[in-house]
Design a protein around this motif. Structure first.
Motif, PDB file in Angstrom:
ATOM      1  N   LYS A   1      -4.371   2.494 -11.504  1.00  0.00           N
ATOM      2  CA  LYS A   1      -5.487   1.910 -10.760  1.00  0.00           C
ATOM      3  C   LYS A   1      -6.716   1.700 -11.637  1.00  0.00           C
TER       4      LYS A   1
ATOM      5  N   HIS B   1      -8.664  10.006   5.714  1.00  0.00           N
ATOM      6  CA  HIS B   1      -9.180   9.188   4.621  1.00  0.00           C
ATOM      7  C   HIS B   1     -10.691   8.975   4.670  1.00  0.00           C
TER       8      HIS B   1
ATOM      9  N   ASN C   1      -1.146   5.544  -6.767  1.00  0.00           N
ATOM     10  CA  ASN C   1      -2.141   4.630  -7.349  1.00  0.00           C
ATOM     11  C   ASN C   1      -2.084   4.631  -8.878  1.00  0.00           C
TER      12      ASN C   1
ATOM     13  N   TRP D   1       0.831  -1.209   0.000  1.00  0.00           N
ATOM     14  CA  TRP D   1       0.000   0.000   0.000  1.00  0.00           C
ATOM     15  C   TRP D   1       0.864   1.256   0.000  1.00  0.00           C
TER      16      TRP D   1
ATOM     17  N   THR E   1       0.291   3.404  -3.241  1.00  0.00           N
ATOM     18  CA  THR E   1      -0.528   4.591  -3.000  1.00  0.00           C
ATOM     19  C   THR E   1       0.311   5.820  -2.675  1.00  0.00           C
ATOM     20  N   LEU E   2       1.151   5.724  -1.667  1.00  0.00           N
ATOM     21  CA  LEU E   2       1.894   6.911  -1.258  1.00  0.00           C
ATOM     22  C   LEU E   2       2.985   7.283  -2.257  1.00  0.00           C
TER      23      LEU E   2
ATOM     24  N   LEU F   1      -7.730   2.176   5.097  1.00  0.00           N
ATOM     25  CA  LEU F   1      -6.943   2.794   4.027  1.00  0.00           C
ATOM     26  C   LEU F   1      -7.306   2.215   2.662  1.00  0.00           C
TER      27      LEU F   1
ATOM     28  N   ASN G   1     -10.675   3.462   1.319  1.00  0.00           N
ATOM     29  CA  ASN G   1     -10.682   4.782   0.699  1.00  0.00           C
ATOM     30  C   ASN G   1      -9.859   4.841  -0.585  1.00  0.00           C
ATOM     31  N   THR G   2      -8.634   4.320  -0.540  1.00  0.00           N
ATOM     32  CA  THR G   2      -7.727   4.535  -1.664  1.00  0.00           C
ATOM     33  C   THR G   2      -7.911   3.541  -2.813  1.00  0.00           C
TER      34      THR G   2
ATOM     35  N   ASP H   1     -12.450  12.949   5.552  1.00  0.00           N
ATOM     36  CA  ASP H   1     -12.055  14.001   4.603  1.00  0.00           C
ATOM     37  C   ASP H   1     -11.508  15.245   5.281  1.00  0.00           C
TER      38      ASP H   1
ATOM     39  N   GLU I   1      -1.381  14.718   6.282  1.00  0.00           N
ATOM     40  CA  GLU I   1      -2.611  14.041   6.712  1.00  0.00           C
ATOM     41  C   GLU I   1      -3.554  15.026   7.396  1.00  0.00           C
TER      42      GLU I   1
ATOM     43  N   ASP J   1     -12.447   3.624  -3.052  1.00  0.00           N
ATOM     44  CA  ASP J   1     -13.109   4.941  -3.125  1.00  0.00           C
ATOM     45  C   ASP J   1     -14.358   5.014  -2.236  1.00  0.00           C
TER      46      ASP J   1
END
Length: 426
Positions: free
Chosen positions: A91, A319, A88, A79, A83-84, A390, A393-394, A322, A248, A397
């Motif tokens: 995706k 995440h 992504n 992840w 992601t970071l 995580l 969300n990532t 929001d 964050e 969605d």
């Protein structure tokens, strides 16, 4: 360009976040027992000879370590990489609707984590017998089972090295010096390459000495950082709080107080995170030791757990909630960040106390459900919930709480002025 409509089950971001958190908790309660029992069954077949020769405690610890390790590598490490670091990338290259997009990308993440493990650990295993894949996966004696246990424990916490070494390259240094020097995939791949090198050094310098008892004759040749694993874990969690805070919901603060450009902003953030790592654990320890929240649990472990709870809550707030409140609700930057900090530290502390009091009852904590579920424990257990939220969300969605679907062509044509795509507004 295809247009999409978004439908939310709840209009309020707080309601959506709360529902997503509950959904993540339920999913983690189901996923970890299924994951760990599957890994346990497979490993018992692969390592039958070594497990039978080892004493029951070693055999049980080894199975638990393998279950945790496969989770750390294929979920946590992957992840962070996808992601970071990679943002992504790719995706939605094939599937564009949920949950198929999330399922596909989750499978890609699992494969990326497995490949990372096989490449990095098997390379070391050429010269280090414990890290030989044959020893780790198919130990044939009690001695090899002991070696496999040490190797799995040390390799599992490569994930901690990834967290403390690779995340700051994105969160504090914003992919400097590669950002803006080429196409997006280039800066991401370059950051991943640099991060892997830094991570491997940090892992060998900090994690391996914490777990592997290396000696020449009677002389120990390594010393565990900060005197032992619990104290080192407490340092790392405090460090991570301030290493991720700028991205964050902190809007690049507190490091932005000291610099506005890279690499000076990243250096300032790194120094702040290091200082927090040394200063926060003793302060928290002084407060919680008299409380004796979990009798018998080492104080440093309780400190690390409470700090990790703040991290979980901070990431959940970013995440799932929001980064509530947004700029429309609270225009002032300072007031907005202070509101979020109150949520992070207040909510995280309350959650941390509840976790310490209940982790022995939770399947992804230390409850084996009477089925021999390998435990994650007081620290690693929190990652089961963290990674679930995580991924929700990532990768997914926030599906099914938030659904995105292509807008019907008839609806677009009904808009005055014709189809927006034909007007160049897509």
């Amino acid at each position: 360009m295809e247009q999409h409509t978004t439908k939310r089950q709840f209009e309020s971001p707080l309601a959506t976040g709360a529902a997503a958190l509950v959904l993540s908790f339920i999913a983690a309660m189901l996923i970890w027992p299924a994951w760990s029992l599957t890994v346990k069954a497979i490993y018992q077949n692969l390592a039958a000879a070594g497990l039978a020769a080892a004493d029951p405690k070693t055999a049980g610890n080894l199975i638990g370590s393998v279950a945790r390790g496969t989770f750390f590598w294929t979920v946590i490490n992957s992840w962070i990489w996808l992601t970071l670091v990679m943002g992504n990338h790719g995706k939605s290259a094939v599937a564009t609707r949920q949950p198929w997009t999330g399922i596909r990308y989750t499978l890609i993440a699992f494969c990326a984590g497995a490949v990372g493990f096989l490449v990095l650990i098997s390379f070391l295993g050429i010269w280090w017998k414990p890290f030989s894949l044959a020893v780790m996966f198919t130990p044939g004696s009690a001695a090899e089972a002991h070696l496999a246990l040490e190797a799995w424990e040390a390799s599992n916490f490569y994930a901690l090295a990834v967290i403390i070494a690779q995340i700051p390259l994105v969160s504090l240094f914003q992919k400097w010096p590669f950002a803006g020097k080429g196409e997006k995939p280039f800066e991401s791949w370059a950051t991943l390459a640099l991060g892997t090198a830094v991570t491997f050094i940090a892992w060998m310098a900090l994690i391996v000495p914490s777990w592997m008892k290396l000696a020449i004759g009677e002389e120990q040749v390594v010393t565990a950082p900060l005197g032992g694993w619990p104290a080192f874990a407490a340092f790392c969690q405090a460090y991570v709080i301030f290493a991720i805070m700028p991205v964050e919901g902190g809007e690049l603060y507190p490091m932005k107080f000291f610099a506005k450009k890279q690499p000076f902003m990243g250096i300032a953030g790194f120094i702040i995170a290091l200082a927090a790592g040394f200063l926060l654990p003793p302060a928290i320890k002084a407060v919680i030791v008299p409380l004796n929240l979990v009798p018998g649990l080492p104080a440093d472990v309780a400190v690390a757990s409470l700090e990790l709870s703040v991290i979980v809550f901070m990431l959940a707030w970013h995440h799932l909630f929001d980064d509530y409140p947004n700029a429309q609700l609270v225009p002032g930057t300072a007031a907005r960040i202070l509101c979020r900090m109150a949520a992070w530290f207040g909510g995280g502390t309350l959650y941390g106390i509840v976790w310490l009091k209940s982790f022995k009852l939770i399947p992804y904590g230390a409850n084996d459900l009477g089925m021999g579920v390998p435990p994650l424990g007081v620290l690693a257990g929190q990652f089961a919930l963290l990674m679930t939220l995580l991924l929700l969300n990532t990768f997914f969605d926030k599906w099914p709480l938030v659904r995105t679907a292509p807008e019907p062509a008839a609806s677009r044509a009904a808009v005055p002025g014709g189809n927006p795509a034909e007007q160049g507004n897509c």
